[in-house]
Design a protein around this motif. Structure first.
Motif, PDB file in Angstrom:
ATOM      1  N   UNK A  82       0.831  -1.207   0.000  1.00 17.08           N
ATOM      2  CA  UNK A  82       0.000   0.000   0.000  1.00 17.08           C
ATOM      3  C   UNK A  82       0.863   1.253   0.000  1.00 17.08           C
ATOM      4  N   UNK A  83       1.919   1.240   0.814  1.00 11.47           N
ATOM      5  CA  UNK A  83       2.829   2.395   0.849  1.00 11.47           C
ATOM      6  C   UNK A  83       3.539   2.549  -0.494  1.00 11.47           C
ATOM      7  N   UNK A  84       3.968   1.432  -1.069  1.00 11.57           N
ATOM      8  CA  UNK A  84       4.631   1.480  -2.375  1.00 11.57           C
ATOM      9  C   UNK A  84       3.700   2.031  -3.448  1.00 11.57           C
ATOM     10  N   UNK A  85       2.476   1.523  -3.486  1.00 14.53           N
ATOM     11  CA  UNK A  85       1.500   1.990  -4.470  1.00 14.53           C
ATOM     12  C   UNK A  85       1.183   3.467  -4.277  1.00 14.53           C
ATOM     13  N   UNK A  86       0.979   3.878  -3.032  1.00 16.77           N
ATOM     14  CA  UNK A  86       0.628   5.265  -2.751  1.00 16.77           C
ATOM     15  C   UNK A  86       1.782   6.205  -3.074  1.00 16.77           C
ATOM     16  N   UNK A  87       3.011   5.813  -2.711  1.00 16.20           N
ATOM     17  CA  UNK A  87       4.172   6.668  -2.976  1.00 16.20           C
ATOM     18  C   UNK A  87       4.422   6.804  -4.471  1.00 16.20           C
ATOM     19  N   UNK A  88       4.309   5.695  -5.203  1.00 17.70           N
ATOM     20  CA  UNK A  88       4.567   5.742  -6.643  1.00 17.70           C
ATOM     21  C   UNK A  88       3.525   6.575  -7.369  1.00 17.70           C
ATOM     22  N   UNK A  89       2.254   6.359  -7.077  1.00 16.98           N
ATOM     23  CA  UNK A  89       1.210   7.129  -7.761  1.00 16.98           C
ATOM     24  C   UNK A  89       1.221   8.588  -7.330  1.00 16.98           C
ATOM     25  N   UNK A  90       1.608   8.850  -6.077  1.00 15.05           N
ATOM     26  CA  UNK A  90       1.719  10.236  -5.630  1.00 15.05           C
ATOM     27  C   UNK A  90       2.847  10.947  -6.368  1.00 15.05           C
ATOM     28  N   UNK A  91       3.981  10.272  -6.550  1.00 13.58           N
ATOM     29  CA  UNK A  91       5.102  10.879  -7.267  1.00 13.58           C
ATOM     30  C   UNK A  91       4.753  11.133  -8.726  1.00 13.58           C
ATOM     31  N   UNK A  92       4.156  10.119  -9.381  1.00 11.33           N
ATOM     32  CA  UNK A  92       3.765  10.298 -10.781  1.00 11.33           C
ATOM     33  C   UNK A  92       2.713  11.399 -10.918  1.00 11.33           C
ATOM     34  N   UNK A  93       1.714  11.377 -10.052  1.00 11.53           N
ATOM     35  CA  UNK A  93       0.672  12.393 -10.115  1.00 11.53           C
ATOM     36  C   UNK A  93       1.190  13.778  -9.818  1.00 11.53           C
ATOM     37  N   UNK A  94       2.138  13.891  -8.869  1.00 10.48           N
ATOM     38  CA  UNK A  94       2.680  15.198  -8.510  1.00 10.48           C
ATOM     39  C   UNK A  94       3.501  15.783  -9.652  1.00 10.48           C
ATOM     40  N   UNK A 109      -5.242  33.908 -18.112  1.00  9.65           N
ATOM     41  CA  UNK A 109      -5.892  33.647 -16.811  1.00  9.65           C
ATOM     42  C   UNK A 109      -7.366  33.298 -16.942  1.00  9.65           C
ATOM     43  N   UNK A 110      -8.041  33.905 -17.916  1.00 11.84           N
ATOM     44  CA  UNK A 110      -9.472  33.643 -18.087  1.00 11.84           C
ATOM     45  C   UNK A 110      -9.763  33.015 -19.444  1.00 11.84           C
ATOM     46  N   UNK A 111      -8.782  32.324 -19.987  1.00 12.70           N
ATOM     47  CA  UNK A 111      -8.958  31.713 -21.286  1.00 12.70           C
ATOM     48  C   UNK A 111      -9.834  30.482 -21.237  1.00 12.70           C
ATOM     49  N   UNK A 112     -10.316  30.080 -22.416  1.00 18.70           N
ATOM     50  CA  UNK A 112     -11.194  28.923 -22.504  1.00 18.70           C
ATOM     51  C   UNK A 112     -10.465  27.646 -22.106  1.00 18.70           C
ATOM     52  N   UNK A 113      -9.190  27.522 -22.522  1.00 19.82           N
ATOM     53  CA  UNK A 113      -8.430  26.310 -22.209  1.00 19.82           C
ATOM     54  C   UNK A 113      -8.290  26.128 -20.705  1.00 19.82           C
ATOM     55  N   UNK A 114      -7.995  27.203 -19.979  1.00 14.25           N
ATOM     56  CA  UNK A 114      -7.839  27.107 -18.527  1.00 14.25           C
ATOM     57  C   UNK A 114      -9.152  26.684 -17.884  1.00 14.25           C
ATOM     58  N   UNK A 115     -10.240  27.281 -18.302  1.00 15.24           N
ATOM     59  CA  UNK A 115     -11.536  26.939 -17.696  1.00 15.24           C
ATOM     60  C   UNK A 115     -11.898  25.483 -17.966  1.00 15.24           C
ATOM     61  N   UNK A 116     -11.633  25.015 -19.172  1.00 12.02           N
ATOM     62  CA  UNK A 116     -11.967  23.636 -19.510  1.00 12.02           C
ATOM     63  C   UNK A 116     -11.108  22.659 -18.714  1.00 12.02           C
ATOM     64  N   UNK A 117      -9.801  22.934 -18.624  1.00 15.08           N
ATOM     65  CA  UNK A 117      -8.904  22.025 -17.918  1.00 15.08           C
ATOM     66  C   UNK A 117      -9.217  22.001 -16.421  1.00 15.08           C
ATOM     67  N   UNK A 118      -9.447  23.151 -15.835  1.00 12.33           N
ATOM     68  CA  UNK A 118      -9.745  23.203 -14.406  1.00 12.33           C
ATOM     69  C   UNK A 118     -11.081  22.526 -14.106  1.00 12.33           C
ATOM     70  N   UNK A 119     -12.084  22.785 -14.931  1.00 18.31           N
ATOM     71  CA  UNK A 119     -13.386  22.148 -14.722  1.00 18.31           C
ATOM     72  C   UNK A 119     -13.289  20.637 -14.918  1.00 18.31           C
ATOM     73  N   UNK A 120     -12.562  20.215 -15.945  1.00 16.59           N
ATOM     74  CA  UNK A 120     -12.396  18.780 -16.167  1.00 16.59           C
ATOM     75  C   UNK A 120     -11.634  18.107 -15.048  1.00 16.59           C
ATOM     76  N   UNK A 121     -10.628  18.791 -14.511  1.00 17.70           N
ATOM     77  CA  UNK A 121      -9.856  18.228 -13.400  1.00 17.70           C
ATOM     78  C   UNK A 121     -10.713  18.090 -12.156  1.00 17.70           C
ATOM     79  N   UNK A 183      -3.774  16.864  -8.367  1.00 21.07           N
ATOM     80  CA  UNK A 183      -2.575  17.681  -8.228  1.00 21.07           C
ATOM     81  C   UNK A 183      -2.772  19.045  -8.864  1.00 21.07           C
ATOM     82  N   UNK A 184      -3.414  19.089 -10.016  1.00 21.32           N
ATOM     83  CA  UNK A 184      -3.659  20.376 -10.662  1.00 21.32           C
ATOM     84  C   UNK A 184      -4.519  21.276  -9.786  1.00 21.32           C
ATOM     85  N   UNK A 185      -5.560  20.727  -9.206  1.00 19.28           N
ATOM     86  CA  UNK A 185      -6.447  21.531  -8.371  1.00 19.28           C
ATOM     87  C   UNK A 185      -5.710  22.084  -7.158  1.00 19.28           C
ATOM     88  N   UNK A 186      -4.819  21.280  -6.572  1.00 19.00           N
ATOM     89  CA  UNK A 186      -4.121  21.684  -5.353  1.00 19.00           C
ATOM     90  C   UNK A 186      -2.948  22.613  -5.657  1.00 19.00           C
TER      91      UNK A 186
END
Length: 303
Positions: A82-94, A109-121, A183-186
């Protein structure tokens, strides 16, 4: 001293004491009490049951054998996996999420691409459990359309070396899917917090891009990055539904072992062992989130 209140006639009169938002604390309690009741019923009470059951045997007598079992055999291996899985996916995701966050931050800052990516995330970060497992099964499962397409068109067998999708490699791929948008949201607010004046000051002093990231941007973002890394670790360590939907046999990680202890029909009377496993998870997640809070406090100094 009570501040005067100006009347329509221009005369100042003292404000009446006891009036205003602070004069009715029962309004605040009216909102807080239901929240406290919800937390108490669905968080505090189950935690107390887990803590008490971890120190009881099948007859209800006090014992530490359940905790001793956590450091032995399959239970210890489950914690390590569990620690291995969590550490690996956390590193890849980060790492991947930080790169995606940077690509979004340098855009409009207010472009369409940013809004779409943030909403999708925001949607994909919460897209887990059975729907996510089904999506991967339909895509890269034994009969998934990508698996069939590669096999028929190019002769590539994704499962030539075994059923990797239903083991730790598959869980790593699936977990990374929801770790990146989280990760993107945070991390995106931390990138948005970098002030242009800092880069201009470095350029004015003759510094390079490497100088800026080495001495200014990197040190400022490091606490936020490490904090997000810990958050991703805790998120993956406590995930259950996705793994339960993918792994039908065996219990390679702790959440699945808890399921087996509580619902298994082969070995009965292991409910308290399951509670001890849950207590171990609570300790690991609490340590990770405590470190996350400390790093967030340090990052807040720069904002």
């Amino acid at each position: 001293m009570v501040a005067p209140v100006t009347t329509p006639t221009g005369r100042g009169t003292p404000a009446a004491p006891g009036r205003g938002p602070a004069a009715k604390p029962w309004l605040a309690w009216l909102v807080v009490v239901p929240f406290l009741a919800y937390v108490g019923i669905f968080l505090v009470y189950p935690t107390v049951l887990v803590l008490a059951g971890a120190f009881q045997d099948a007859n209800g007598a006090f014992t530490t054998q359940n905790l001793v079992a956590l450091g032995e055999g399959v239970h210890l291996q489950a914690f390590l996996r569990s620690v291995e899985l969590s550490a690996l996916t956390a590193a890849l995701g980060a790492v991947l999420g930080a790169l995606l966050s940077w690509a979004v931050a340098v855009g409009k800052p207010r472009g369409l691409l940013r809004r779409v990516v943030v909403a999708g995330s925001g949607v994909l970060a919460q897209f887990g459990g059975v729907p996510l497992a089904f999506a991967f099964l339909a895509t890269v499962g034994f009969q998934g359309f990508v698996t069939q397409f590669l096999d028929h068109q190019f002769g590539i067998d994704l499962f030539a070396r075994g059923a990797w999708l239903f083991e730790l490699p598959g869980l790593t791929l699936v977990y990374t899917f929801f770790q990146i948008p989280l990760m993107l949201i945070v991390f995106l607010p931390a990138l948005d917090g970098l002030r242009p004046q800092w880069r201009e000051a470095v350029d004015g002093l003759g510094g390079t891009t490497w100088t800026y990231w080495r001495h200014v941007g990197g040190p400022i973002l490091l606490p936020a990055f490490l904090g997000a890394l810990l958050l991703l670790f805790a998120n993956a360590f406590s995930a259950y539904a996705t793994a339960a939907a993918l792994v039908s046999q065996g219990s390679p990680i702790v959440p699945l072992q808890i399921r087996g202890a509580l619902t298994g029909e082969v070995l009965l009377g292991n409910e308290n062992l399951g509670k001890a496993l849950g207590l171990g998870m609570v300790v690991v997640v609490a340590v990770a989130m405590g470190l996350y809070a400390l790093l967030q406090r340090r990052f807040a100094r720069w904002q």
